[in-house]
Write a protein that holds these residues in place. Structure first.
Motif, mmCIF file in Angstrom:
data_model
loop_
_atom_site.group_PDB
_atom_site.id
_atom_site.type_symbol
_atom_site.label_atom_id
_atom_site.label_comp_id
_atom_site.label_asym_id
_atom_site.label_seq_id
_atom_site.Cartn_x
_atom_site.Cartn_y
_atom_site.Cartn_z
ATOM 1 N N GLY A 1 2.972 1.657 -3.098
ATOM 2 C CA GLY A 1 2.070 2.030 -4.184
ATOM 3 C C GLY A 1 1.737 3.512 -4.145
ATOM 4 N N LEU B 1 -6.022 -4.658 -4.930
ATOM 5 C CA LEU B 1 -5.090 -4.762 -3.803
ATOM 6 C C LEU B 1 -5.832 -4.589 -2.479
ATOM 7 C CD1 LEU B 1 -2.169 -4.715 -2.560
ATOM 8 C CD2 LEU B 1 -2.234 -2.240 -2.876
ATOM 9 N N TRP C 1 0.840 -1.199 0.000
ATOM 10 C CA TRP C 1 0.000 0.000 0.000
ATOM 11 C C TRP C 1 0.882 1.260 0.000
ATOM 12 C CZ3 TRP C 1 -4.888 0.587 3.608
ATOM 13 C CH2 TRP C 1 -5.486 1.820 3.373
ATOM 14 N N VAL D 1 0.117 -2.463 -10.776
ATOM 15 C CA VAL D 1 -0.052 -1.016 -10.885
ATOM 16 C C VAL D 1 1.197 -0.372 -11.487
ATOM 17 C CG1 VAL D 1 0.880 -0.384 -8.617
ATOM 18 C CG2 VAL D 1 -0.938 0.990 -9.638
ATOM 19 N N ILE E 1 -3.507 -9.492 -3.348
ATOM 20 C CA ILE E 1 -2.453 -8.549 -2.961
ATOM 21 C C ILE E 1 -1.286 -8.613 -3.941
ATOM 22 C CG2 ILE E 1 -0.707 -8.068 -1.186
ATOM 23 C CD1 ILE E 1 -2.808 -8.881 0.897
ATOM 24 N N GLY F 1 -1.854 -6.654 -7.019
ATOM 25 C CA GLY F 1 -1.690 -5.214 -6.867
ATOM 26 C C GLY F 1 -0.381 -4.692 -7.428
ATOM 27 N N ILE G 1 -6.659 -1.472 -10.178
ATOM 28 C CA ILE G 1 -5.634 -2.335 -9.588
ATOM 29 C C ILE G 1 -5.491 -2.074 -8.096
ATOM 30 C CG2 ILE G 1 -3.188 -2.943 -9.611
ATOM 31 C CD1 ILE G 1 -3.202 -2.250 -12.613
ATOM 32 N N ARG G 2 -5.563 -0.809 -7.707
ATOM 33 C CA ARG G 2 -5.512 -0.476 -6.277
ATOM 34 C C ARG G 2 -6.737 -1.035 -5.548
ATOM 35 N NH1 ARG G 2 -1.224 1.807 -3.616
ATOM 36 N NH2 ARG G 2 -2.220 3.711 -2.890
ATOM 37 N N ILE H 1 -8.486 1.763 -2.359
ATOM 38 C CA ILE H 1 -8.187 0.680 -1.421
ATOM 39 C C ILE H 1 -9.218 0.631 -0.304
ATOM 40 C CG2 ILE H 1 -6.490 -0.176 0.249
ATOM 41 C CD1 ILE H 1 -4.300 0.922 -1.518
#
Length: 384
Positions: free
Chosen positions: A16, A90, A13, A74, A68, A71, A86-87, A37
């Motif tokens: 990202g 995730l 996270w 991205v 996950i 993700g 994509i987020r 998210i």
């Protein structure tokens, strides 16, 4: 394995976020991609308990881990819609995973071992943030590599999980099958405790997400480091504290959180900023093992009810945080936007999020009163 998997979700996270910020989006768009998210957390949390029931803990956790890992894709695009999707995926994996943490350990452990496991897992996300921020300076130079690295580490853990879980979950889950499989999400939403439990955390979660996304990294890093120490200390202490005292400890820490959050804001450029940040991290995360345990010490609670409680908990708290974070971003844009360091130019949005954080104190005070009433009622029944 549970701890490490969710820890790497936090790393994915945060790194990202580095990639998203490198693309130069506005505060509103940056917040929206963070909210991708949190929106996914709402959806995933609502279905997590049923996924656990239908496919079992091993495959439910495998699905969460796979999302996950996905993700990491991205890093192959700079298009806003694709990044959002994509987020979202995730976040969906993280949502399933965080609910499964409580559901799995409730089937495997009990007593003090359960308290310690919940306490350790409660610090998994913060530990991941500590790792991400520690290496954040070097990763900021190549955010694409950071995203791919986080996904690769999660993929390695996913493969290990498939082997470890086959041995670790064999027999133990079957021996503790829930006897109340008919307890549904609808039943959970009718429960007063679940709503207050979730709404209490909403403000704190909103504040924390804003902190590690929009606040000065040099200060927040110390908040995160202190948070790891605070949560581990809270885990050891909570296992030795009588259940009837746990709600009061959470209330006291909730009051200290507001004072510390306001102090961090007031002393942002002061030489004491780091010290205040450390205090903030301690008072936020020390009570978390106590707070999580409130769901487990209810009278006659079952593993299935616990899974439903945490599904609602994460769904409601993340849904609320989506609203508060977006409001924060709109206020930031309306009062000057973000500076070159990614923090708001104006202090107004920061004041707003500190006020939002106070829901933790309000909600935990209500829960403390409820537990006090339950103890009094139990005493009367025992006397009779």
């Amino acid at each position: 394995m549970l701890f490490l998997s969710y820890m790497l979700f936090a790393v994915a996270w945060n790194w990202g976020d580095l990639y998203v910020r490198s693309l130069g989006f506005s505060a509103s768009r940056t917040a929206l991609m963070t909210n991708a998210i949190t929106i996914a957390q709402v959806v995933g949390s609502l279905v997590a308990a049923n996924v656990l029931l239908k496919v079992g803990p091993r495959w439910a956790f495998t699905i969460a881990s796979g999302l996950i890992v996905f993700g990491g894709f991205v890093a192959v695009t700079d298009l806003f819609p694709l990044i959002f999707v994509i987020r979202f995926i995730l976040g969906l994996g993280g949502a399933l995973m965080v609910v499964l943490l409580s559901g799995i350990v409730a089937r495997l452990l009990s007593g003090r071992a359960l308290q310690i496991a919940n306490g350790v897992n409660s610090v998994a996300f913060n530990t991941g943030l500590a790792v991400a921020l520690t290496f954040g300076v070097s990763m900021n130079e190549n955010p694409t590599f950071a995203v791919v690295l986080a996904a690769s580490l999660s993929a390695v853990l996913l493969v290990l999980w498939l082997f470890v879980s086959r041995m670790g979950l064999r027999g133990a889950v079957q021996a503790q099958q829930a006897t109340d499989d008919t307890y549904s999400m609808r039943d959970g939403f009718r429960n007063w405790f679940n709503w207050v439990f979730a709404l209490a955390y909403t403000g704190l979660l909103s504040y924390y997400i804003v902190a590690f996304t929009f606040m000065d990294a040099s200060t927040i890093r110390w908040v995160v480091y202190a948070g790891v120490i605070g949560a581990l200390t809270g885990t050891l202490v909570s296992a030795r504290v009588d259940d009837r005292h746990k709600p009061l400890i959470v209330v006291v820490c909730g009051a200290l959180q507001i004072l510390a959050a306001a102090s961090v804001l007031a002393l942002a450029d002061h030489r004491l900023a780091v010290l205040v940040g450390v205090i903030l991290g301690l008072v936020i995360f020390f009570p978390m093992p106590f707070f999580v345990q409130l769901a487990f010490i209810r009278p006659k609670v079952t593993p299935r009810q616990i899974a439903v409680t945490f599904s609602i908990f994460w769904a409601v708290s993340y849904a609320g945080s989506v609203v508060f974070i977006q409001l924060f971003a709109w206020i930031a844009d309306a009062t000057g936007g973000l500076g070159s360091d990614g923090t708001p130019v104006s202090v107004v949005p920061m004041i707003f999020i500190v006020i939002v954080e106070s829901t933790f104190l309000i909600g935990t005070y209500m829960l403390w009163r409820w537990f006090t009433q339950q103890s009094a009622l139990k005493g009367k029944v025992t006397t009779a």
